[in-house]
Structure formats: C-alpha cells, structure tokens
Design a protein around this motif. Structure first.
Motif, PDB file in Angstrom:
ATOM      1  N   GLY A 191      -6.052 -32.992  49.365  1.00 20.22           N
ATOM      2  CA  GLY A 191      -5.798 -33.159  48.042  1.00 20.22           C
ATOM      3  C   GLY A 191      -4.435 -32.649  47.553  1.00 20.22           C
ATOM      4  N   ALA A 192      -3.296 -32.740  48.498  1.00 19.06           N
ATOM      5  CA  ALA A 192      -1.910 -32.714  48.273  1.00 19.06           C
ATOM      6  C   ALA A 192      -1.171 -33.890  47.731  1.00 19.06           C
ATOM      7  N   GLU A 193      -0.349 -33.734  46.966  1.00 19.75           N
ATOM      8  CA  GLU A 193       0.450 -34.613  46.245  1.00 19.75           C
ATOM      9  C   GLU A 193       1.751 -34.715  47.036  1.00 19.75           C
ATOM     10  N   LEU A 194       1.862 -35.901  47.874  1.00 19.37           N
ATOM     11  CA  LEU A 194       2.950 -36.029  48.995  1.00 19.37           C
ATOM     12  C   LEU A 194       3.804 -37.224  48.736  1.00 19.37           C
ATOM     13  N   GLN A 195       3.684 -37.955  47.524  1.00 18.72           N
ATOM     14  CA  GLN A 195       4.226 -39.142  47.432  1.00 18.72           C
ATOM     15  C   GLN A 195       5.741 -39.020  47.838  1.00 18.72           C
ATOM     16  N   ARG A 196       6.195 -40.088  48.681  1.00 15.67           N
ATOM     17  CA  ARG A 196       7.614 -40.185  49.134  1.00 15.67           C
ATOM     18  C   ARG A 196       8.092 -38.994  50.111  1.00 15.67           C
ATOM     19  N   ALA A 197       7.226 -38.400  50.444  1.00 20.80           N
ATOM     20  CA  ALA A 197       7.529 -37.346  51.355  1.00 20.80           C
ATOM     21  C   ALA A 197       8.128 -37.771  52.821  1.00 20.80           C
ATOM     22  N   ASP A 198       8.710 -37.162  53.629  1.00 21.91           N
ATOM     23  CA  ASP A 198       9.286 -37.343  54.968  1.00 21.91           C
ATOM     24  C   ASP A 198       8.535 -36.593  55.739  1.00 21.91           C
ATOM     25  N   PHE A 199       7.837 -37.311  56.576  1.00 18.88           N
ATOM     26  CA  PHE A 199       6.963 -36.467  57.822  1.00 18.88           C
ATOM     27  C   PHE A 199       7.351 -37.211  59.008  1.00 18.88           C
ATOM     28  N   THR A 200       8.562 -37.771  59.370  1.00 16.38           N
ATOM     29  CA  THR A 200       9.160 -38.366  60.270  1.00 16.38           C
ATOM     30  C   THR A 200       9.406 -37.329  61.675  1.00 16.38           C
ATOM     31  N   LYS A 201       8.691 -37.648  62.783  1.00 15.13           N
ATOM     32  CA  LYS A 201       8.762 -36.837  64.057  1.00 15.13           C
ATOM     33  C   LYS A 201       8.200 -35.400  63.800  1.00 15.13           C
ATOM     34  N   ALA A 202       7.279 -35.727  62.788  1.00 13.66           N
ATOM     35  CA  ALA A 202       6.478 -34.366  62.825  1.00 13.66           C
ATOM     36  C   ALA A 202       5.251 -34.242  63.637  1.00 13.66           C
ATOM     37  N   ASP A 203       4.821 -33.150  64.176  1.00 15.84           N
ATOM     38  CA  ASP A 203       3.640 -32.916  64.942  1.00 15.84           C
ATOM     39  C   ASP A 203       2.449 -32.505  63.902  1.00 15.84           C
ATOM     40  N   LEU A 204       1.684 -33.450  63.655  1.00 19.87           N
ATOM     41  CA  LEU A 204       0.553 -33.393  62.905  1.00 19.87           C
ATOM     42  C   LEU A 204      -0.851 -33.368  63.451  1.00 19.87           C
ATOM     43  N   THR A 205      -0.840 -33.239  64.682  1.00 20.85           N
ATOM     44  CA  THR A 205      -2.083 -33.178  65.587  1.00 20.85           C
ATOM     45  C   THR A 205      -3.205 -32.312  64.732  1.00 20.85           C
ATOM     46  N   GLY A 206      -4.237 -33.052  64.659  1.00 19.35           N
ATOM     47  CA  GLY A 206      -5.430 -32.419  63.954  1.00 19.35           C
ATOM     48  C   GLY A 206      -5.213 -32.012  62.560  1.00 19.35           C
ATOM     49  N   ALA A 207      -4.197 -32.407  61.768  1.00 18.29           N
ATOM     50  CA  ALA A 207      -3.893 -32.167  60.472  1.00 18.29           C
ATOM     51  C   ALA A 207      -4.807 -32.677  59.667  1.00 18.29           C
ATOM     52  N   ASN A 208      -5.056 -32.270  58.486  1.00 18.67           N
ATOM     53  CA  ASN A 208      -6.166 -32.631  57.691  1.00 18.67           C
ATOM     54  C   ASN A 208      -5.388 -33.281  56.378  1.00 18.67           C
ATOM     55  N   PHE A 209      -5.607 -34.745  55.990  1.00 19.26           N
ATOM     56  CA  PHE A 209      -4.844 -35.216  54.759  1.00 19.26           C
ATOM     57  C   PHE A 209      -6.109 -35.844  53.844  1.00 19.26           C
ATOM     58  N   GLU A 210      -7.229 -35.552  54.022  1.00 17.63           N
ATOM     59  CA  GLU A 210      -8.204 -35.907  53.208  1.00 17.63           C
ATOM     60  C   GLU A 210      -7.946 -35.815  51.691  1.00 17.63           C
ATOM     61  N   LYS A 211      -8.386 -37.119  51.202  1.00 19.94           N
ATOM     62  CA  LYS A 211      -8.107 -36.954  49.502  1.00 19.94           C
ATOM     63  C   LYS A 211      -6.656 -36.549  49.089  1.00 19.94           C
ATOM     64  N   ALA A 212      -5.639 -36.851  50.008  1.00 21.30           N
ATOM     65  CA  ALA A 212      -4.336 -36.548  49.772  1.00 21.30           C
ATOM     66  C   ALA A 212      -3.836 -37.948  49.218  1.00 21.30           C
ATOM     67  N   GLU A 213      -2.646 -37.469  48.329  1.00 16.02           N
ATOM     68  CA  GLU A 213      -1.845 -38.710  47.679  1.00 16.02           C
ATOM     69  C   GLU A 213      -0.511 -38.906  48.783  1.00 16.02           C
ATOM     70  N   VAL A 214      -0.746 -39.786  49.466  1.00 11.31           N
ATOM     71  CA  VAL A 214       0.542 -39.934  50.567  1.00 11.31           C
ATOM     72  C   VAL A 214       1.341 -41.285  50.457  1.00 11.31           C
ATOM     73  N   SER A 215       1.086 -41.950  49.228  1.00 19.57           N
ATOM     74  CA  SER A 215       1.776 -43.310  49.185  1.00 19.57           C
ATOM     75  C   SER A 215       3.306 -43.101  49.420  1.00 19.57           C
ATOM     76  N   ARG A 216       3.856 -44.027  50.108  1.00 12.72           N
ATOM     77  CA  ARG A 216       5.320 -44.116  50.436  1.00 12.72           C
ATOM     78  C   ARG A 216       5.690 -43.114  51.516  1.00 12.72           C
ATOM     79  N   VAL A 217       5.037 -42.343  51.925  1.00 13.70           N
ATOM     80  CA  VAL A 217       5.282 -41.456  52.736  1.00 13.70           C
ATOM     81  C   VAL A 217       5.576 -41.929  54.335  1.00 13.70           C
ATOM     82  N   ASP A 218       6.754 -41.375  54.783  1.00 12.08           N
ATOM     83  CA  ASP A 218       7.084 -41.719  56.058  1.00 12.08           C
ATOM     84  C   ASP A 218       6.900 -41.063  57.291  1.00 12.08           C
ATOM     85  N   PHE A 219       5.775 -41.699  58.149  1.00 13.76           N
ATOM     86  CA  PHE A 219       5.277 -41.072  59.274  1.00 13.76           C
ATOM     87  C   PHE A 219       5.899 -41.498  60.562  1.00 13.76           C
TER      88      PHE A 219
END
Length: 224
Positions: free
Chosen positions: A112-140
């Motif tokens: 449920g997070a609002e993460l538009q245009r956030a930078d997640f480059t080179k992040a370790d998101l193993t097992g992370a939960n992004f359900e119902k999140a706003e991740v438009s234009r996020v860089d993974f």
C-alpha cells in the motif's frame, strides 16, 4: 452514565508518541514526530517506531533500520540509501522520488505504499511485499527481487529490466502498463497473464511463462 462514558472514552484514547526531542537510538519511539529535512545518516534505529512521522527530505542513508516501523510515515524525497532495513515495515508510506538505492530490505513490507519515481537500484528486496503499492516509474535496475510480491500493485512505466528475479515472485493482477521487462527471465513468475504482457515492454530476450506469447509490438519505443 457519566462514569460509563468516561471509562469508554479512555479505552479509545490514542497512545501518546515518544519524546520527539530524544536522540536517535535503537528502539526509540518517534511515532507522530516531525523529523523532516535533517541529517540522520548512519543512525542506529533498529526496532524504532517511526509510524505516522514526517521524514520528508531527511537523510537516513546508511542507517540501521532492521525491524523499524514506518507505517503511514511521510518520506517524500527521503534517502534511505544503503540502509540495513531487513524486516522493516514501510506499509502505506508516502515516498515519492525517494532514494532506496542499495537498501538491504529482505522481507520488508511496502504494501500500500506510495513510491512513485522512487529509486530502488541495486537494492536487496528478497521476499519484500509490494502488494497494492503504487510503484509507477520506480527504478529496480540491479535490484534483487527474489520471492518479492507485487499482487495488485501499479507498476506502470516502472523499470524492472536489469533486476534479479527468482523464487516465487508474483504479479497477480498487477498493472504493467509500459513496464520495462526487457531481457528478463519471467518463465517462473506467478500470476502473469497475456493481457499484462501485452501492456508491458519486453524484447526478444524476454522469457515468458509457458502458454504466453510475445506481442508483435515489442520492443517498445525507447522513450516510453
């Protein structure tokens, strides 16, 4: 009757926040505090309660945030780059254009997070939960997304190309409009449909689950 009403009101009285003037330390309660536009890099905040706080434009880069609670915090243009945040709870935060690059956030909750245009480059998101999140234009790009969950999330124009996928990553009912999936091996992901694939941007190197086919419109234009 008056005593009954008084007793009833005491049961629903909200818990008070901690002392907002206290220095950062493990397990501190800064819930509801205003901590915007300050330098908190390399702070020890494991297990801290920062829910409902205002951390906009604050520098938390390199901080210890394992198990910290950020629910509904305001984190617009905040930096948690390189932070150690395994198991942290970022549910329903506002984090437009924030910097999560290189964060270690295994098992973290971004539902449920609002993460538009956030930078997640080179992040370790193993097992992370992004359900119902706003991740438009996020860089993974370069991020580890093994076993991450994106059910019902908005990934429009997000960049997944270059991410590391594996395990039981799920895209059930996620919105993939112009999502960049070039070169990705999606053959083992869960919940992906032909309709989602038609909306996304892949290329000849994109591998799809059995039964799905590459659209004739691939690859997308470079500026999309």
């Amino acid at each position: 009757m008056a005593l009954t009403l008084l007793a009833s009101s005491s049961l629903v009285r909200p818990a008070s926040a901690g002392d907002c003037s206290e220095s950062p330390t493990t397990g501190i309660d800064w819930s509801g505090c205003t901590k915007s536009r300050i330098l908190l890099s390399s702070s020890q905040l494991d297990g801290a309660n920062l829910s409902d706080s205002d951390l906009s434009a604050t520098d938390l880069s390199g901080s210890a945030l394992a198990g910290a609670r950020f629910e509904k915090a305001r984190m617009i243009r905040t930096s948690v780059s390189g932070a150690a945040a395994d198991g942290a709870d970022f549910a329903r935060i506002e984090a437009y254009r924030s910097n999560f690059s290189g964060i270690q956030a295994k098992g973290a909750n971004f539902s449920g997070a609002e993460l538009q245009r956030a930078d997640f480059t080179k992040a370790d998101l193993t097992g992370a939960n992004f359900e119902k999140a706003e991740v438009s234009r996020v860089d993974f790009a370069g991020a580890s997304l093994t076993d991450a969950r994106f059910a019902l999330s908005n990934l429009s124009r997000a960049r997944l190309a270059g991410a590391k996928l594996g395990g039981q990553i799920g895209f059930d009912q996620a919105f993939l409009y112009l999502t960049r999936i070039e070169g990705l091996n999606l053959s083992q992901v869960k919940g992906l449909t032909q309709e989602q694939v038609e909306l996304a941007c892949g290329d000849d190197k994109t591998k799809l689950p059995a039964g799905l086919t590459k659209p004739a419109g691939w690859p997308c234009a470079a500026d999309q």
